[in-house]
Write a protein that holds these residues in place. Structure first.
Motif, short mmCIF file in Angstrom:
data_model
loop_
_atom_site.label_atom_id
_atom_site.label_comp_id
_atom_site.label_asym_id
_atom_site.label_seq_id
_atom_site.Cartn_x
_atom_site.Cartn_y
_atom_site.Cartn_z
N GLN A 1 7.36 -0.68 9.97
CA GLN A 1 7.20 -1.86 9.12
C GLN A 1 8.56 -2.37 8.70
O GLN A 1 9.07 -1.99 7.65
N PRO A 2 9.18 -3.24 9.50
CA PRO A 2 10.54 -3.72 9.17
C PRO A 2 10.62 -4.49 7.86
O PRO A 2 11.63 -4.40 7.16
N PRO B 1 0.82 -1.21 0.00
CA PRO B 1 0.00 0.00 0.00
C PRO B 1 0.85 1.27 0.00
O PRO B 1 1.87 1.34 0.69
N ALA B 2 0.43 2.24 -0.78
CA ALA B 2 1.09 3.54 -0.80
C ALA B 2 0.04 4.63 -0.73
O ALA B 2 -1.03 4.51 -1.35
N MET C 1 9.32 7.98 3.36
CA MET C 1 9.00 7.01 4.40
C MET C 1 8.62 7.80 5.65
O MET C 1 8.86 9.01 5.71
N PRO C 2 8.08 7.16 6.69
CA PRO C 2 7.75 7.93 7.89
C PRO C 2 8.95 8.57 8.58
O PRO C 2 8.78 9.53 9.32
N HIS C 3 10.16 8.07 8.30
CA HIS C 3 11.32 8.65 8.97
C HIS C 3 12.24 9.42 8.04
O HIS C 3 13.14 10.11 8.52
N ALA C 4 12.05 9.35 6.70
CA ALA C 4 12.99 10.04 5.81
C ALA C 4 12.51 9.98 4.37
O ALA C 4 11.74 9.09 3.98
N ALA D 1 4.46 2.55 4.68
CA ALA D 1 5.87 2.47 4.29
C ALA D 1 6.26 3.64 3.40
O ALA D 1 7.39 4.13 3.47
N GLU D 2 5.32 4.10 2.57
CA GLU D 2 5.67 5.16 1.63
C GLU D 2 4.49 6.07 1.36
O GLU D 2 3.35 5.62 1.22
#
Length: 261
Positions: free
Chosen positions: A198-199, A20-21, A63-66, A45-46
């Protein structure tokens, strides 16, 4: 300000499959912190963003962090949004990105083919962290943006539970496990050792920019079928031509709405 948002399941024919995006169609570029905050709020994830500039679309992925330099499933989802919600008369769209010009073509069978840069991986010594993080014995490792870990069999790829805490210090965005496949030319699983939300990624188009040239050389063929063995599963039809990789897949819409900021 209201921003159209679409959530699309990419690289699948089935709702709740694939990857999912969240896709946001922007009238102009917002500041980076706002783009990052939207990605955090979406909690996927994106999140992909695009802005129309003349005949092309500028595209970015968070992504949620970068922010990252290339994302396959969010590009496929963006093309699906453009073809189905913005301009149904066109069959091809050109994106300008941090990884150069990307293209997406609508096929007669309903799939979309992405035209991406090929990123052939080079052999690297197997890091100690890889030996320690896996229960399967790796055959070899190769690297470009991501590290590719070749395992002996599809069963090894499917059953592996890598200790991602041991892989966090490796200088790669994604950790890719791969082998020859039983019902596909090759299979893979893809992990983000720094991914808190989400690893394991369900289907990773950008990883195939390296997986396709890797397996094309190994199998001596230019057209390949790929499966990503995540819980949601994904299927990709792949082709390599010179320094370009072509990835074909389907998408399914999940929701449409508006963000208000």
């Amino acid at each position: 300000m209201k921003i159209p948002i679409y959530q699309i399941d990419a690289f699948t024919k089935t709702l709740f499959g694939g990857n999912p995006a969240a896709i946001c169609h922007l009238p102009y570029w917002l500041d980076d912190q706002t783009l990052q905050n939207i990605a955090i709020e979406n909690n996927l994830a994106e999140t992909g963003y695009f802005v129309k500039k003349g005949d092309i679309y500028e595209i970015r992925w968070f992504m949620p962090h970068a922010e990252i330099d290339l994302c396959g499933h969010a590009t496929l989802a963006s093309a699906f949004v453009i073809f189905n919600y913005i301009d149904s008369a066109i069959n091809e769209v050109t994106f300008s990105s941090k990884s150069g010009i990307l293209k997406a073509k609508k096929e007669e069978n309903g799939s979309i083919t992405l035209d991406f840069p090929s990123r052939p991986p080079a052999p690297v010594k197997i890091p100690d962290e890889v030996f320690n993080a896996l229960k399967s014995k790796p055959i070899a490792t190769f690297a470009a943006r991501d590290i590719i870990i070749e395992l002996c069999s599809e069963e090894d790829v499917l059953n592996e539970i890598p200790d991602l805490s041991l892989l966090k210090k490796l200088p790669y965005l994604c950790i890719i496990l791969t082998s020859k496949g039983r019902n596909a030319d090759f299979v893979s699983r893809v992990f983000d050792a720094n991914g808190i939300i989400q690893p394991e990624d369900p289907v990773t188009g950008s990883a195939h920019a390296s997986l396709v040239p890797f397996w094309a050389e190994r199998l001596n063929k230019t057209t390949l079928k790929a499966q990503q063995l995540s819980a949601r599963k994904g299927e990709l039809d792949c082709k390599i031509d010179g320094d370009r990789v072509f990835l074909s897949g389907y998408s399914v819409p999940y929701l449409t709405g508006e963000i208000e900021i």
